[in-house]
Design a protein around this motif. Structure first.
Motif, mmCIF file in Angstrom:
data_model
loop_
_atom_site.group_PDB
_atom_site.id
_atom_site.type_symbol
_atom_site.label_atom_id
_atom_site.label_comp_id
_atom_site.label_asym_id
_atom_site.label_seq_id
_atom_site.Cartn_x
_atom_site.Cartn_y
_atom_site.Cartn_z
ATOM 1 N N PHE A 265 81.236 25.249 45.598
ATOM 2 C CA PHE A 265 82.346 24.874 46.466
ATOM 3 C C PHE A 265 82.546 23.360 46.505
ATOM 4 C CE2 PHE A 265 80.323 28.673 48.317
ATOM 5 C CZ PHE A 265 81.396 29.547 48.356
ATOM 6 N N ASP A 266 83.729 22.964 46.898
ATOM 7 C CA ASP A 266 84.043 21.558 47.169
ATOM 8 C C ASP A 266 83.874 21.307 48.671
ATOM 9 O OD1 ASP A 266 84.854 18.953 46.793
ATOM 10 O OD2 ASP A 266 86.812 19.447 45.939
ATOM 11 N N GLY A 271 82.118 18.962 55.723
ATOM 12 C CA GLY A 271 82.230 20.088 56.631
ATOM 13 C C GLY A 271 82.645 21.414 56.039
ATOM 14 N N SER A 272 83.071 21.442 54.776
ATOM 15 C CA SER A 272 83.378 22.693 54.060
ATOM 16 C C SER A 272 84.643 23.408 54.534
ATOM 17 C CB SER A 272 82.187 23.683 54.154
ATOM 18 O OG SER A 272 81.060 23.173 53.496
ATOM 19 N N GLN A 273 85.430 22.775 55.393
ATOM 20 C CA GLN A 273 86.605 23.455 55.935
ATOM 21 C C GLN A 273 87.844 23.132 55.103
ATOM 22 O OE1 GLN A 273 86.483 22.326 60.141
ATOM 23 N NE2 GLN A 273 85.691 24.353 60.611
ATOM 24 N N SER A 274 87.996 23.870 54.016
ATOM 25 C CA SER A 274 89.161 23.737 53.145
ATOM 26 C C SER A 274 89.307 25.032 52.360
ATOM 27 C CB SER A 274 88.984 22.557 52.179
ATOM 28 O OG SER A 274 87.996 22.851 51.205
ATOM 29 N N ASP A 275 90.380 25.147 51.605
ATOM 30 C CA ASP A 275 90.573 26.367 50.823
ATOM 31 C C ASP A 275 89.619 26.449 49.639
ATOM 32 O OD1 ASP A 275 91.922 24.280 49.430
ATOM 33 O OD2 ASP A 275 93.148 25.757 48.380
ATOM 34 N N THR A 276 88.933 25.339 49.323
ATOM 35 C CA THR A 276 87.927 25.344 48.261
ATOM 36 C C THR A 276 86.522 25.109 48.797
ATOM 37 O OG1 THR A 276 88.409 23.002 47.853
ATOM 38 C CG2 THR A 276 89.531 24.626 46.461
ATOM 39 N N GLY A 277 86.380 25.095 50.124
ATOM 40 C CA GLY A 277 85.083 24.893 50.749
ATOM 41 C C GLY A 277 84.420 26.203 51.109
ATOM 42 N N ALA A 278 83.135 26.125 51.439
ATOM 43 C CA ALA A 278 82.368 27.331 51.766
ATOM 44 C C ALA A 278 82.854 27.983 53.050
ATOM 45 C CB ALA A 278 80.891 26.981 51.887
ATOM 46 N N ASP A 279 83.522 27.225 53.922
ATOM 47 C CA ASP A 279 84.036 27.789 55.158
ATOM 48 C C ASP A 279 85.440 28.349 54.990
ATOM 49 O OD1 ASP A 279 83.631 28.543 57.770
ATOM 50 O OD2 ASP A 279 84.309 26.645 58.632
ATOM 51 N N GLY A 280 85.937 28.360 53.761
ATOM 52 C CA GLY A 280 87.236 28.951 53.456
ATOM 53 C C GLY A 280 87.092 30.376 52.946
ATOM 54 N N PRO A 281 88.196 30.980 52.550
ATOM 55 C CA PRO A 281 88.188 32.404 52.181
ATOM 56 C C PRO A 281 87.862 32.690 50.720
ATOM 57 C CG PRO A 281 90.427 31.584 52.205
ATOM 58 C CD PRO A 281 89.555 30.425 52.623
#
Length: 432
Positions: A265-266, A271-281
């Protein structure tokens, strides 16, 4: 425990090549995809309908990649075994209006990304790389991998107290690199230079995601070349090991009892909160679509996720010989001592006892030693994509990694054997 794997310096040589060729998350996933293509994987588009065919597949989205291998005979409810990692590293990133300067110097306006050790970027020859978004809707990668920029430090004659009182940097005023001379700063100069460098027509670039990088290549260090110094080990070391492990596991074909996955992930560093982060879908969507493409139902999806395990692989702290008191007194991980099992009871890491058993079994199968890491109780603990993955997807997750020094520096340090040992442990895990 199985016989320990004989150290293959070729793996570490390849890691160094991967680090040098991956100055940005976009380059890292492109290089990972190229390696997987050579192993027989093929890219699938998120906008296309997916079929239930077996074999290796991967999805690219920005600076993230999710790749998986479906063996012959896999049922819709077959569980996944995931190696999770991240592609981004703390650095300096170009602002929307990059052209600036003063007092006869031409400069590039940059913003601080993540939590870098800012002093490590001073007086260092820097290149510039990233992704260019074009007027026609396509993108192009660019990499100026030569000395182009520099963040010059103030001479000691103008700051006599720096050695006694410590270096103090203002993130706005003191981090802007120079890249030339002149008073005629014009908007568009930097992008025009990059268009020319990338062989693009003038005016083709309408958006950019650009960042600086040290152009000093990775190198072996030490009397016996037992150490490796290089950039972006946090966390391209894990991306490289995960890519190699997935390709190796795919070679087992129908012998696999699970579906091995690499998810890199990016945006972990902010914080990982993006469409390419671990907190995304992204990860959940790919896994669900894989289940449904094989004719599975929601019940199959639930069964597959319930049996899934993720190893969140990120770098950790080796004991520092000059600052040993900053570490837990009974946990002093050493470089080349094998991968770390990272534990924090306040869930900054996702590891619990059952997860430890999974990782211990993989290491035993691979003949790889491992160490435990916990933070000193008097100091805050960092975190990873592990707790995010566990909470978002309901997947059992274990935090692991390789012990390094100088984490978040422009140039980090690890043992030459540890990347190889990590890759072997990941292969054993992915094979189930």
């Amino acid at each position: 425990m199985s016989e320990p794997p004989r150290f293959d310096r070729g793996h570490t040589d390849d890691l160094m090549s991967f680090l040098a060729a991956s100055p940005t998350p976009y380059h890292a996933v492109a290089n990972a995809a190229e390696r997987l293509e050579k192993a027989g994987f093929r890219q699938v588009a998120e906008t296309d309908a997916w079929d239930g065919t077996t074999g290796g597949k991967y999805v690219l989205r920005g600076g993230a990649i999710v790749a998986w291998y479906v063996p012959e005979g896999a049922a819709a409810h077959t569980p996944f075994r995931i190696v999770g990692a991240h592609t981004d590293s703390p650095n300096l990133r170009v602002k929307p209006r990059p052209d600036s300067g003063a007092h006869g110097w031409r400069q590039v306006a940059v913003e601080i990304y993540g939590g870098p050790l800012l002093n490590s970027w001073l007086d260092r020859d820097l290149g510039l790389a990233g992704r260019l978004s074009l007027r026609d809707g396509s993108t192009a990668l660019v990499n100026v991998d030569r000395p182009l920029l520099r963040v010059p430090q103030l001479a000691i004659h103008l700051d006599r107290s720096v050695n006694a009182d410590g270096l103090k940097l203002d993130k706005q005023r003191h981090t802007q690199p120079v890249w030339g001379l002149g008073d005629d700063v014009r908007d568009g100069d930097l992008i025009a230079f990059l268009e020319e460098t990338a062989g693009l027509p003038s005016g083709a670039v309408t958006g950019w995601d650009l960042m600086v990088h040290s152009v000093e290549p990775p190198a072996y260090l030490g009397r016996e070349r037992e150490l490796v110094a290089g950039p972006r080990m946090d966390n391209l070391l894990s991306v490289h090991a995960g890519t190699a492990a997935l390709a190796a596991a795919a070679g087992r074909g129908s012998e696999l009892s699970c579906i091995p996955v690499l998810a890199a992930f990016d945006h972990e560093e902010n914080g990982s909160q993006s469409d390419t982060g671990a907190d995304g879908p992204l990860l959940g969507g790919v896994l669900e679509r894989s289940v449904f493409a094989r004719g599975g139902s929601y019940e199959d999806r639930a069964r597959a996720f319930a049996g899934t395990v993720c190893l969140s692989s990120d770098t950790g702290h080796a004991v520092h010989p000059n600052y040993a008191e900053r570490h837990d007194p009974t946990h002093h991980p050493r470089v080349d001592g094998g991968p770390l099992l990272k534990v924090n009871v306040n869930n900054r890491y996702a590891t619990d006892g059952s997860g430890r058993a999974v990782f211990a079994a993989a290491c035993e199968k691979a003949g790889v030693p491992f160490q435990s890491f916990v933070s000193n109780n008097a100091m805050p603990c960092g975190t990873t994509i592990g707790p995010i993955t566990a909470a978002r997807h309901g997947i059992r997750t274990v935090d692991i990694g390789v012990a390094i020094l100088s984490m978040h520096s422009a140039r980090e340090l690890c043992g030459a054997k540890d990347p190889f040992l990590l890759a072997n442990a990941l292969v054993a895990f992915l094979e189930g």
